[in-house]
Design an enzyme around this catalytic site. Structure first.
Site, PDB file in Angstrom:
ATOM      1  N   LYS A   1      29.495  27.113   6.878  1.00  0.00           N
ATOM      2  CA  LYS A   1      29.147  26.992   8.264  1.00  0.00           C
ATOM      3  C   LYS A   1      28.684  25.391   8.470  1.00  0.00           C
ATOM      4  O   LYS A   1      27.447  25.240   8.311  1.00  0.00           O
ATOM      5  CB  LYS A   1      28.133  27.801   8.619  1.00  0.00           C
TER       6      LYS A   1
ATOM      7  N   GLY B   1      19.462  21.100   5.383  1.00  0.00           N
ATOM      8  CA  GLY B   1      19.120  20.852   6.873  1.00  0.00           C
ATOM      9  C   GLY B   1      17.601  20.802   7.023  1.00  0.00           C
ATOM     10  O   GLY B   1      16.959  20.480   5.853  1.00  0.00           O
TER      11      GLY B   1
ATOM     12  N   THR C   1      13.531  21.484   7.426  1.00  0.00           N
ATOM     13  CA  THR C   1      12.759  22.655   6.584  1.00  0.00           C
ATOM     14  C   THR C   1      12.249  23.735   7.297  1.00  0.00           C
ATOM     15  O   THR C   1      12.476  24.716   6.578  1.00  0.00           O
ATOM     16  CB  THR C   1      11.505  21.496   6.258  1.00  0.00           C
TER      17      THR C   1
ATOM     18  N   GLY D   1      15.364  25.960   6.863  1.00  0.00           N
ATOM     19  CA  GLY D   1      15.293  26.405   5.430  1.00  0.00           C
ATOM     20  C   GLY D   1      14.296  27.664   5.018  1.00  0.00           C
ATOM     21  O   GLY D   1      14.841  28.444   4.499  1.00  0.00           O
TER      22      GLY D   1
ATOM     23  N   GLU E   1      18.348  22.199   0.343  1.00  0.00           N
ATOM     24  CA  GLU E   1      18.041  20.766   0.478  1.00  0.00           C
ATOM     25  C   GLU E   1      17.642  20.563   1.676  1.00  0.00           C
ATOM     26  O   GLU E   1      18.307  20.441   2.650  1.00  0.00           O
ATOM     27  CB  GLU E   1      19.418  20.019   0.206  1.00  0.00           C
TER      28      GLU E   1
ATOM     29  N   GLU F   1       9.251  14.115  10.151  1.00  0.00           N
ATOM     30  CA  GLU F   1      10.684  13.456   9.927  1.00  0.00           C
ATOM     31  C   GLU F   1      11.200  13.128  11.378  1.00  0.00           C
ATOM     32  O   GLU F   1      11.540  14.060  12.098  1.00  0.00           O
ATOM     33  CB  GLU F   1      11.539  14.523   9.322  1.00  0.00           C
TER      34      GLU F   1
HETATM   35  P1  NAD Z   1      19.344  22.177  10.887  1.00  0.00           P
HETATM   36  O1  NAD Z   1      18.140  22.731  10.030  1.00  0.00           O
HETATM   37  O2  NAD Z   1      19.116  22.236  12.399  1.00  0.00           O
HETATM   38  O3  NAD Z   1      20.829  22.733  10.738  1.00  0.00           O
HETATM   39  C1  NAD Z   1      21.221  22.673   9.510  1.00  0.00           C
HETATM   40  C2  NAD Z   1      22.181  23.751   9.721  1.00  0.00           C
HETATM   41  O4  NAD Z   1      21.641  25.306   9.663  1.00  0.00           O
HETATM   42  C3  NAD Z   1      23.348  23.849  10.806  1.00  0.00           C
HETATM   43  O5  NAD Z   1      24.584  24.351  10.200  1.00  0.00           O
HETATM   44  C4  NAD Z   1      22.581  24.782  11.756  1.00  0.00           C
HETATM   45  O6  NAD Z   1      23.737  25.333  12.453  1.00  0.00           O
HETATM   46  C5  NAD Z   1      22.232  25.737  10.492  1.00  0.00           C
HETATM   47  N1  NAD Z   1      20.974  26.957  11.014  1.00  0.00           N
HETATM   48  C6  NAD Z   1      20.257  26.560  12.163  1.00  0.00           C
HETATM   49  N2  NAD Z   1      19.613  27.654  12.283  1.00  0.00           N
HETATM   50  C7  NAD Z   1      19.877  28.531  11.530  1.00  0.00           C
HETATM   51  C8  NAD Z   1      19.579  29.700  11.070  1.00  0.00           C
HETATM   52  N3  NAD Z   1      18.496  30.273  11.719  1.00  0.00           N
HETATM   53  N4  NAD Z   1      20.182  30.624  10.122  1.00  0.00           N
HETATM   54  C9  NAD Z   1      21.086  29.931   9.624  1.00  0.00           C
HETATM   55  N5  NAD Z   1      21.635  28.843   9.709  1.00  0.00           N
HETATM   56  C10 NAD Z   1      20.939  28.035  10.838  1.00  0.00           C
HETATM   57  O7  NAD Z   1      19.454  20.812  10.559  1.00  0.00           O
HETATM   58  P2  NAD Z   1      20.234  19.468  10.924  1.00  0.00           P
HETATM   59  O8  NAD Z   1      19.526  19.028  12.370  1.00  0.00           O
HETATM   60  O9  NAD Z   1      21.590  20.134  11.276  1.00  0.00           O
HETATM   61  O10 NAD Z   1      20.101  18.324  10.057  1.00  0.00           O
HETATM   62  C11 NAD Z   1      19.038  17.570   9.882  1.00  0.00           C
HETATM   63  C12 NAD Z   1      18.037  18.017   8.930  1.00  0.00           C
HETATM   64  O11 NAD Z   1      18.973  18.097   7.582  1.00  0.00           O
HETATM   65  C13 NAD Z   1      16.884  16.978   8.602  1.00  0.00           C
HETATM   66  O12 NAD Z   1      15.819  17.794   8.453  1.00  0.00           O
HETATM   67  C14 NAD Z   1      17.362  16.443   7.198  1.00  0.00           C
HETATM   68  O13 NAD Z   1      16.598  15.774   6.575  1.00  0.00           O
HETATM   69  C15 NAD Z   1      18.053  17.623   6.602  1.00  0.00           C
HETATM   70  N6  NAD Z   1      18.992  17.130   5.496  1.00  0.00           N
HETATM   71  C16 NAD Z   1      18.684  17.258   4.130  1.00  0.00           C
HETATM   72  C17 NAD Z   1      19.480  16.793   3.099  1.00  0.00           C
HETATM   73  C18 NAD Z   1      19.148  16.992   1.661  1.00  0.00           C
HETATM   74  O14 NAD Z   1      20.044  17.022   0.697  1.00  0.00           O
HETATM   75  N7  NAD Z   1      17.910  17.221   1.435  1.00  0.00           N
HETATM   76  C19 NAD Z   1      20.757  16.305   3.301  1.00  0.00           C
HETATM   77  C20 NAD Z   1      21.233  15.911   4.792  1.00  0.00           C
HETATM   78  C21 NAD Z   1      20.152  16.612   5.876  1.00  0.00           C
END
Ligand code: NAD
Length: 508
Positions: free
Chosen positions: A187, A244, A246, A249, A266, A401
């Protein structure tokens, strides 16, 4: 700050049709519409119907059946490796197109997206090799008894990825999940789904060419609230691999915890970039700016807190400011651009609001701190690379962040003070250290709580080296042989060769 004009993509990238890969078939989703926007111009690229909970259900059921089909379950490792090589070849063959599509959808520079496409192909090749050479364990027999440990697929993997580097983060999940013998439901994030769908066509073609069940991989862009949660809650999903933020997550881990299924997380970061008094300052300044401003700061490992020795503070702030002002801001398609637009106007506005709150609290804008005024960039989601000074560690700008091109400068007195401040964060993803003293580097590297430490460099990665975070930055690791294990369960088999295996009968 130098800015460069917007140029159209040439040649035009191939835009995927309004179709998702659901249960082995390409068809429009049944979920809410997704609008894909070019952040360099604000123009709509295309619209897609995203995945609904019912699409997720169809894909998960089909994936469960495909994972258990003899054609896949009984496939020998060298044949799984052949599939992964075929996908890698497909990505290499379409690398330029994939890079351009990702630049169009995310705004990243072409130099970055070309590197990400190459890294995705490399990930599939590494996992092909790891899959062929993966060992079980067979300890020395204990008398007449053998015991062996085998690693088995979990079944169906839910792979949920963010928008910042989709082709690479997708590959980091799909490749090990397939190598370990699983099916995968990917996804991608709704802000940048196009390259995931284009790479999905390559994966789908490779499955068909290898005569394997096409439902082994689905690509289901959609909202987190609907498609994401439906995946995490689905009974057929055996593990969630998430990259994504925290907060997301944590929510996924709560749901998975109730279901007692494993998660690999992650998550975000607020990583320190440390300049020591003895550092080569030309390299330290250039490397620190690369660490925060490349990808417009939209990197989980961005070095967003720059630590400088208190007695060199003014000199270092001046050097950082001068070098930041010379960075070229512009569209990702211009080869001169170093800092592209942010992924979306909403995200740019969030970044701007965080800076505004810091300034209202008393932060000094050393450079940047605003949207560029170059009319050529007016339609795009640009924000100038920003250095803030005179900030308090307790402020939001130092603790949360930003995920944008914003760094704060924090002075330190000595090594103990430095380590205390560097660790004064909920996160623990990465740390960059700039110094000529290798003993000092080693001491700091060992003391700072982070999953990855770079000495005299930043944002360098290798597929063979595990990557993960501690504290609020995550659970588990990706990459390397350890990363492959995430997608397996462990089974121990005891085997007796004794004439009388359990001499328990009562003596006559
Ligand atoms: P996000 O957490 O908003 O979304 C990430 C993914 O999760 C998306 O596909 C989103 O649609 C999905 N999602 C959102 N809510 C959900 C839920 N309730 N249940 C299941 N899935 C859900 O993050 P973002 O804005 O897309 O990305 C930025 C974040 O990702 C930053 O915090 C960044 O640090 C982190 N990130 C971490 C790494 C790593 O390897 N540690 C790498 C890249 C990005």
């Amino acid at each position: 700050m130098t800015t460069t004009a917007v140029e159209p993509l040439a040649p035009p990238a191939q835009i995927p049709a309004d179709e998702l890969l659901v249960a082995g078939e390409w068809r429009p989703g049944a979920g809410p519409e997704i609008t894909c926007t070019d952040p360099a111009t604000g123009c709509t690229i295309t619209t897609l119907r995203g995945a609904s909970a019912s699409d997720v259900d169809a894909a998960a059921r089909a994936a469960h059946a495909a994972a258990d089909a003899p054609a896949w379950r009984d496939l020998l490792p060298h044949r799984r490796a052949r599939l992964l090589h075929r996908i890698a070849d497909g990505i290499d063959g379409a690398a330029e197109e994939l890079a351009r599509l990702q630049t169009l959808d995310t705004g990243k520079t072409l130099a970055e997206t070309r590197a990400l496409a190459a890294s995705a192909a490399g990930t599939y090749r590494y996992l092909a090799a790891a899959c062929e050479t993966a060992d079980g364990e067979l300890p020395t027999p204990r008398g007449e008894h053998l015991a062996m440990t085998v690693h088995e697929p979990v079944g169906v993997v839910a792979a949920i990825t963010p928008w910042n580097s989709p082709i690479a983060s997708d590959a980091q999940k799909i490749a090990p999940a397939l190598a370990a013998g699983n099916a995968v439901l990917l996804k991608p994030a709704p802000w940048a789904p196009l390259v995931s769908l284009a790479a999905g066509r390559i994966v789908h073609r490779a499955l068909l060419d290898e005569g394997l069940p096409p439902a082994l991989v689905s690509v289901l862009p959609g909202s987190g609230a609907e498609a994401g949660e439906a995946l995490v809650r689905h009974d057929d999903v055996g593990i969630v691999s998430f990259t994504g933020g925290t907060a997301t997550g944590r929510r996924i881990a709560e749901i998975a915890g109730r279901r007692l299924i494993p998660v690999s997380l992650e998550l975000g970061g607020k990583s320190p970039a440390i300049i020591c008094p003895d550092a080569d300052l030309d390299h330290a300044v250039a490397g620190t700016l690369y660490g925060i401003f490349s990808s417009s700061g939209q990197s989980c490992v961005a070095g967003s807190r720059i630590f400088v020795p208190r007695d060199r503070h003014d000199e270092l702030v001046a050097r950082l400011a001068d070098a930041t002002r010379r960075l070229r801001v512009g569209p990702g398609t211009d080869p001169r651009t170093q800092v592209g637009p942010l992924v979306h106007h909403d995200h740019r506005d969030r970044v701007a609001a965080m800076v505004d709150r810091a300034v209202a609290a008393g932060a000094r804008v050393v450079t940047g701190g605003r949207i560029p005024d170059d009319p050529a960039l007016a339609g795009g989601a640009y924000y100038l690379p920003t250095v803030l000074d005179r900030v308090e560690p307790a402020w939001e700008i130092c603790r949360e962040e930003v995920f944008g091109p914003v760094a704060v400068v924090l002075p330190y007195d000595d090594e103990d003070d430095l380590v205390r401040q560097a660790d004064d964060t909920a996160y623990g993803l990465a740390c960059g250290i700039w110094t000529a003293d290798h003993r000092r580097a080693w001491r700091i590297a060992r003391r700072v709580r982070a999953g990855t430490v770079w000495v005299n460099t930043h944002k360098q990665f290798s597929i063979s080296t595990p990557f993960g975070g501690v504290k609020d930055s995550g659970l588990g690791v990706e990459k390397g042989r350890l990363g492959l294990r995430t997608y397996s369960t462990t089974k121990s088999v005891y085997w007796s060769l004794a004439e009388d295996p359990i001499p328990w009968a009562a003596p006559r």
